[in-house]
Design a protein around this motif. Structure first.
Motif, mmCIF file in Angstrom:
data_model
loop_
_atom_site.group_PDB
_atom_site.id
_atom_site.type_symbol
_atom_site.label_atom_id
_atom_site.label_comp_id
_atom_site.label_asym_id
_atom_site.label_seq_id
_atom_site.Cartn_x
_atom_site.Cartn_y
_atom_site.Cartn_z
ATOM 1 N N SER A 6 0.820 -1.203 0.000
ATOM 2 C CA SER A 6 0.000 0.000 0.000
ATOM 3 C C SER A 6 0.855 1.255 0.000
ATOM 4 O O SER A 6 1.941 1.290 0.595
ATOM 5 C CB SER A 6 -0.911 0.041 1.239
ATOM 6 O OG SER A 6 -1.838 -1.009 1.228
ATOM 7 N N ASP A 7 0.343 2.290 -0.622
ATOM 8 C CA ASP A 7 0.953 3.604 -0.515
ATOM 9 C C ASP A 7 0.544 4.230 0.823
ATOM 10 O O ASP A 7 -0.416 3.787 1.465
ATOM 11 C CB ASP A 7 0.490 4.510 -1.661
ATOM 12 C CG ASP A 7 0.968 4.013 -3.019
ATOM 13 O OD1 ASP A 7 2.066 3.411 -3.068
ATOM 14 O OD2 ASP A 7 0.237 4.211 -4.010
ATOM 15 N N GLU A 8 1.265 5.243 1.231
ATOM 16 C CA GLU A 8 0.926 5.943 2.469
ATOM 17 C C GLU A 8 -0.413 6.653 2.326
ATOM 18 O O GLU A 8 -0.723 7.230 1.281
ATOM 19 C CB GLU A 8 2.016 6.964 2.814
ATOM 20 C CG GLU A 8 1.795 7.670 4.133
ATOM 21 C CD GLU A 8 2.948 8.584 4.518
ATOM 22 O OE1 GLU A 8 2.979 9.071 5.657
ATOM 23 O OE2 GLU A 8 3.840 8.797 3.662
ATOM 24 N N ILE A 9 -1.236 6.565 3.363
ATOM 25 C CA ILE A 9 -2.550 7.206 3.375
ATOM 26 C C ILE A 9 -2.529 8.344 4.391
ATOM 27 O O ILE A 9 -2.144 8.137 5.545
ATOM 28 C CB ILE A 9 -3.655 6.199 3.747
ATOM 29 C CG1 ILE A 9 -3.748 5.093 2.694
ATOM 30 C CG2 ILE A 9 -5.006 6.902 3.915
ATOM 31 C CD1 ILE A 9 -4.685 3.967 3.076
ATOM 32 N N PHE A 26 -0.773 7.025 7.614
ATOM 33 C CA PHE A 26 -0.671 5.596 7.888
ATOM 34 C C PHE A 26 0.138 4.944 6.766
ATOM 35 O O PHE A 26 -0.155 5.154 5.592
ATOM 36 C CB PHE A 26 -2.055 4.946 7.948
ATOM 37 C CG PHE A 26 -3.013 5.613 8.892
ATOM 38 C CD1 PHE A 26 -3.205 5.128 10.176
ATOM 39 C CD2 PHE A 26 -3.743 6.722 8.487
ATOM 40 C CE1 PHE A 26 -4.098 5.729 11.046
ATOM 41 C CE2 PHE A 26 -4.637 7.342 9.349
ATOM 42 C CZ PHE A 26 -4.814 6.842 10.631
ATOM 43 N N LYS A 27 1.143 4.143 7.136
ATOM 44 C CA LYS A 27 1.886 3.393 6.128
ATOM 45 C C LYS A 27 2.354 2.070 6.718
ATOM 46 O O LYS A 27 2.460 1.920 7.943
ATOM 47 C CB LYS A 27 3.066 4.201 5.609
ATOM 48 C CG LYS A 27 4.145 4.499 6.629
ATOM 49 C CD LYS A 27 5.289 5.301 6.001
ATOM 50 C CE LYS A 27 6.387 5.605 7.021
ATOM 51 N NZ LYS A 27 7.488 6.389 6.429
ATOM 52 N N PHE A 28 2.617 1.118 5.847
ATOM 53 C CA PHE A 28 3.048 -0.203 6.296
ATOM 54 C C PHE A 28 4.427 -0.118 6.936
ATOM 55 O O PHE A 28 5.320 0.587 6.461
ATOM 56 C CB PHE A 28 3.080 -1.180 5.113
ATOM 57 C CG PHE A 28 3.644 -2.521 5.465
ATOM 58 C CD1 PHE A 28 2.902 -3.431 6.200
ATOM 59 C CD2 PHE A 28 4.938 -2.871 5.076
ATOM 60 C CE1 PHE A 28 3.427 -4.677 6.539
ATOM 61 C CE2 PHE A 28 5.465 -4.109 5.402
ATOM 62 C CZ PHE A 28 4.704 -5.011 6.136
ATOM 63 N N ILE A 42 1.492 -1.045 11.262
ATOM 64 C CA ILE A 42 1.251 0.269 10.671
ATOM 65 C C ILE A 42 2.063 1.319 11.420
ATOM 66 O O ILE A 42 2.084 1.333 12.651
ATOM 67 C CB ILE A 42 -0.250 0.629 10.715
ATOM 68 C CG1 ILE A 42 -1.032 -0.302 9.789
ATOM 69 C CG2 ILE A 42 -0.488 2.080 10.320
ATOM 70 C CD1 ILE A 42 -2.527 -0.078 9.814
ATOM 71 N N HIS A 43 2.713 2.169 10.668
ATOM 72 C CA HIS A 43 3.410 3.316 11.261
ATOM 73 C C HIS A 43 2.459 4.512 11.178
ATOM 74 O O HIS A 43 2.048 4.917 10.097
ATOM 75 C CB HIS A 43 4.698 3.612 10.507
ATOM 76 C CG HIS A 43 5.529 4.688 11.151
ATOM 77 N ND1 HIS A 43 6.300 4.460 12.265
ATOM 78 C CD2 HIS A 43 5.668 6.008 10.849
ATOM 79 C CE1 HIS A 43 6.911 5.578 12.614
ATOM 80 N NE2 HIS A 43 6.538 6.531 11.767
ATOM 81 N N LEU A 44 2.106 5.058 12.331
ATOM 82 C CA LEU A 44 1.149 6.157 12.434
ATOM 83 C C LEU A 44 1.880 7.449 12.765
ATOM 84 O O LEU A 44 2.684 7.495 13.699
ATOM 85 C CB LEU A 44 0.116 5.837 13.525
ATOM 86 C CG LEU A 44 -0.777 6.984 14.013
ATOM 87 C CD1 LEU A 44 -1.712 7.457 12.903
ATOM 88 C CD2 LEU A 44 -1.575 6.551 15.238
ATOM 89 N N THR A 45 1.599 8.495 12.010
ATOM 90 C CA THR A 45 2.133 9.833 12.289
ATOM 91 C C THR A 45 0.970 10.802 12.416
ATOM 92 O O THR A 45 0.083 10.837 11.546
ATOM 93 C CB THR A 45 3.073 10.311 11.165
ATOM 94 O OG1 THR A 45 4.147 9.372 11.017
ATOM 95 C CG2 THR A 45 3.652 11.678 11.486
ATOM 96 N N VAL A 46 0.949 11.549 13.506
ATOM 97 C CA VAL A 46 -0.120 12.532 13.756
ATOM 98 C C VAL A 46 0.510 13.903 13.930
ATOM 99 O O VAL A 46 1.429 14.076 14.731
ATOM 100 C CB VAL A 46 -0.941 12.170 15.008
ATOM 101 C CG1 VAL A 46 -1.997 13.230 15.288
ATOM 102 C CG2 VAL A 46 -1.595 10.802 14.842
#
Length: 365
Positions: free
Chosen positions: A104-107, A157-159, A170-174
């Protein structure tokens, strides 16, 4: 020799074909699963319009924004899966589902931050929260703390592949933003209306089955079926104009109230061991003990007397509590005992178990 060699060649060819077929199947499943869905209700997504993907979508409408924080977290999943799902609800009350696979691409999406401000504590200053639910290894909920001044947040969100000490996930950035100027609400108003209209239509289709389940639970007159039916119908009742549904809902609440009153009258027998000294509950230490003092935690507190237990057990007057208080009690019991409907439990069940395990760990340590 030739037979063995031919056999090995044949076996190798079959293995390659099987591996290729499995790979294609995984790719197809992952392609179907990945992406962002908004306005989730009963498994369907009702926000069909394009969702804002960056702070630029907001600033180009004339609203000014200032970055207030940025943080990253790793959401590591429990088992070998090929699509990783994260669920959360934004400040507009819209549920989201993010599905990520290895290719998946980053969302990235821009969401409103919930307005509730949590007071300061030893660990955190006053802050707002975004809660993300997933099927994790040790945890199934991740809370992101944002400054109280934040109004919107960009979530990416990215793998994330597995490492030496963690599973993949998932790597989450906020990234949280302050909005010195007003006008951000107009970006989400059409999306909120879309979700509310879609949910209203879905509820209208569900009303007959909800009424049947409420009536069936009332005929059974047992706490578990009543708790499940009431929990399942609670949201529909708050949004529906169907008088049959509302009547059945409050009828189930009243039936549950009667069961609580009847159960309370049996408390002295149910809890007799607690005030006879054989086994009792230490209110100070939140632990069960035997004997004349609470020696499990070495606090030395004496057991409660029979009069003290009577006062505690009858402290709630179920006959005169408001309907709202009964509703809250039903929801508490449904969560604590796993009586919530399956579709409500899909995200919450593991979190509830983890919370109970953590509470037990704190008690014993």
């Amino acid at each position: 020799f030739f037979f063995a060699k031919g056999y090995r060649l044949s076996y190798s060819t079959m293995a390659v074909k099987a591996q290729l077929g499995l790979s294609l199947l995984r790719t197809a499943l992952a392609a179907d699963a990945r992406g962002h869905e908004a306005g989730i209700y009963k498994g369907a997504a009702y926000c069909k319009s394009s969702w804002p993907s960056s702070i630029e979508d907001l600033t180009k409408t004339g609203v000014k924004a200032k970055c207030a924080m940025k943080t990253s977290e790793s959401l590591n999943f429990a088992s070998q899966v090929h699509s990783f799902e994260v669920n959360f609800t934004d400040g507009a009350g819209i549920p989201h589902k993010i599905s990520i696979s290895e290719d998946s691409d980053e969302i990235t999406i821009l969401v409103m931050v919930p307005e509730l401000v949590k007071p300061s504590s030893i660990i955190h200053s006053a802050h707002k929260r975004l809660k993300f639910y997933y099927q994790g290894t040790m945890y199934s909920k991740r809370i992101i703390h944002l400054p109280a001044s934040c109004s919107v947040a960009a979530c990416s969100f990215k793998f994330e592949p597995s490492g030496v000490i963690h599973n993949h996930g998932i790597h989450l950035t906020v990234q949280g933003y302050e909005l010195p100027s007003a006008g951000a609400e107009q970006l989400w108003e059409p999306l909120k209306s879309e979700f509310q209209n879609g949910r209203a239509e879905a509820i209208k289709d569900l009303e007959p089955s909800l009424i049947d389940e409420l009536n069936r639970a009332m005929r059974l007159a047992q706490k578990k079926p009543l708790a499940v039916a009431v929990t399942k119908a609670a949201e529909a009742k708050s949004l529906s104009q169907n008088t049959d549904l509302i009547s059945a809902y409050y009828g189930a609440i009243q039936r549950y109230r009667k069961l609580l009153v009847a159960e309370q009258s049996q408390y002295p027998e149910l809890y007799k061991k607690r005030w006879s000294g054989q086994s009792w509950y230490c209110e100070m230490c939140n632990m069960y003990a035997k004997g004349n003092v609470c020696n499990m935690c070495n606090c030395g507190h004496p057991p409660p007397t029979e009069a003290e237990w009577q006062k505690k057990l009858h402290s709630r007057d179920w006959d005169h509590l408001s309907v709202g208080a009964i509703e809250h009690h039903v929801e508490e019991c449904a969560r604590a005992t796993g009586w919530r409907p399956d579709e409500l439990d899909s995200i919450m069940s593991k979190y509830i178990r983890d919370a109970e395990m953590h509470a037990n760990w704190l008690t014993w340590n």
